[in-house]
Write a protein that holds these residues in place. Sequence first.
Motif, PDB file in Angstrom:
ATOM      1  N   GLU A  91      -6.118  -1.441   2.284  1.00 40.19           N
ATOM      2  CA  GLU A  91      -5.665  -2.742   1.792  1.00 40.19           C
ATOM      3  C   GLU A  91      -4.372  -3.095   2.508  1.00 40.19           C
ATOM      4  N   SER A 127      -8.089   5.589  -0.557  1.00 39.75           N
ATOM      5  CA  SER A 127      -7.639   4.264  -0.157  1.00 39.75           C
ATOM      6  C   SER A 127      -6.182   4.333   0.265  1.00 39.75           C
ATOM      7  N   ARG A 162      -5.915  -0.932  10.504  1.00 38.62           N
ATOM      8  CA  ARG A 162      -6.858  -1.005   9.379  1.00 38.62           C
ATOM      9  C   ARG A 162      -8.274  -0.704   9.848  1.00 38.62           C
ATOM     10  N   GLU A 175      -2.696   1.850   1.293  1.00 39.11           N
ATOM     11  CA  GLU A 175      -2.064   0.525   1.275  1.00 39.11           C
ATOM     12  C   GLU A 175      -1.026   0.460   2.393  1.00 39.11           C
TER      13      GLU A 175
END
Length: 606
Positions: free
Chosen positions: A74, A46, A63, A48
Amino acid sequence: MNKKILSFIMASSALVLGACSVQTEDEVNDSGTDTNQNVETTEKVSLEILGMGSNETDMNIVRDQLIKHGFDVELNTQPDYASYNSQKEAGNYDLVMNSWTTVTGNPDYAVRSLFITDGDYSTISNDEVDRLINEAALETPDNYVDTYTELEDTLVTENAYIVPLYNSLKAQAFNNNLLDSESIRLSKSRAFAWEPVSFVDEAMNETETVMYTQTISDLTSLDPIKANDGSINQLNTNMYVRLVNLSDDDQVVSDGSLSYNYAIAEGNEEYYFVLRDDINFAKVENDEAVDTGEMVSGQDVIYSLNRAKNPDSVPDHRTFSLHEHIDEVSLVEDLSELEDINLSDGSGNMLDALGKDLDSPIETLVEEADDVDNAAGDYQVVKLTTTEPFPQVLNYLGHQSAGIVSQKQLEAVNTYDIDSFDLNEDVPYGDQRAVTEGDSYDNHLYASGPYIMLKKNDYEATFQRNPGYMTNSDHSANIKNASVRFISDEDSALSALRAEEIHFLYGLNETKYDIVEEEDNLELQSMPSNGVSYMGFNMDDREVSESKDLRKSILYAISQEEINSAYEGNKLKAYSTLSPLIDTGNELTADPQKVEDFYEAYLENQ
């Protein structure tokens, strides 16, 4: 920052550890990031991404591209620069979307602050990057292309310290029913110059306020050495005069600067400037700009540039790395010295070069400001020596951080002890609290440029013409009063322009060009800029900090073509912040196979 700096630094989004469903072959092909390769993606970490709402388009595209390649993403979207910067300083991101404008027009500025170890905005430390930046800085344009190409390869190709997105056009729009089109300059690098601007009806120059705009209302500092971002670049450029300026096509010139002429001595280590005597500092009294009667002198130049190069001259000095090649600044006292100095290009001696086209020839060199009288032939000449041959020093002298401040006023305001400086107690020169309406208001500014700020609030900052600035020349400011409205939303700013709530819009999204072009009372100006948008990695205690393979996997997931399509084809390709300045031949091409290969290499090294 545009620097620009603006340069200014724009938003980006945070990437958190997680997983995503496997991408299908059809999804890869539909994404526009793959041509002939069919690659099955695997679930990946993941990420950020940190950014601001003003960069929402880029954040959403990035994204989606990363998700298509198996990353879980995220977005950490902040509403304004202050909250964005707080998140950035706290390290709450894997990727942060930045924008950098080389407002000095030279390649060293495009890389030094951003990428050299301990640079003002650098988060990386790489000996090879440092070596190449310093080597290229000392080379001439004929020689530095190869060195900067090697630097770009080290920075992006080998280590993937940044993810380039695009090079932007520079655009501005204005109301041509009210503002004289001939008075509006569009410069490739430098911030917009206010002093030439005139209303069509020149009688309005004394009675009406010209209204500009910018997105950021929280001003870093009005002390030119303490800030280098989009909140103050335009403002400080118009409040402080410099030894030289950049022309609209990035040539170093004396026009509109503190010097009548400048010249370089043989060896490229000594630079000379003959100063004009028709610029006084302005201050604010009873909400009006007044002439202090204090000439901007050679002593102020020496003081300003010595504090600009000294990282310890003020707390939170943000521009010292731009001026670290300055060795010594002094006044020349012996006229015969100038006659004995040959120019770097072999075209003559220094005295003839500095005296070219002056109304009165240089008869005497004086040290004290009170003895200066250009009409009688009495001048001050500043000599600047660099630590080594460094012609790019001239570009830095045209930057807002080289603005000339008043030694008298700075020493009167900055009475704090640097080692015990407390921002909650001390109000240093240029602190926005001193010009903000309310209990903290105590305007202590001394402006050497064409305008001075009167005051500000959350809505606008107001300015007035410096009554002591080149009053009998073509460079005195035409319009007496100016306002900069703070409008964070681009669509709202454009609406304000169309409604005649503002007269000039500095910076316009490429998707809005057609709106301006369709209205008879609006005029659009655009050109390729020195601004590059890119994502930077968090290089402190994150997965992306430790693995260049992971960073490369992310790098090759990004399709610049797909981003460009969202801007109706008006973006230009970029490989680094050098792209607008130097053709290195490098180009980022999205490659799903490399995404997978580098990700597998990352996993193998866990």
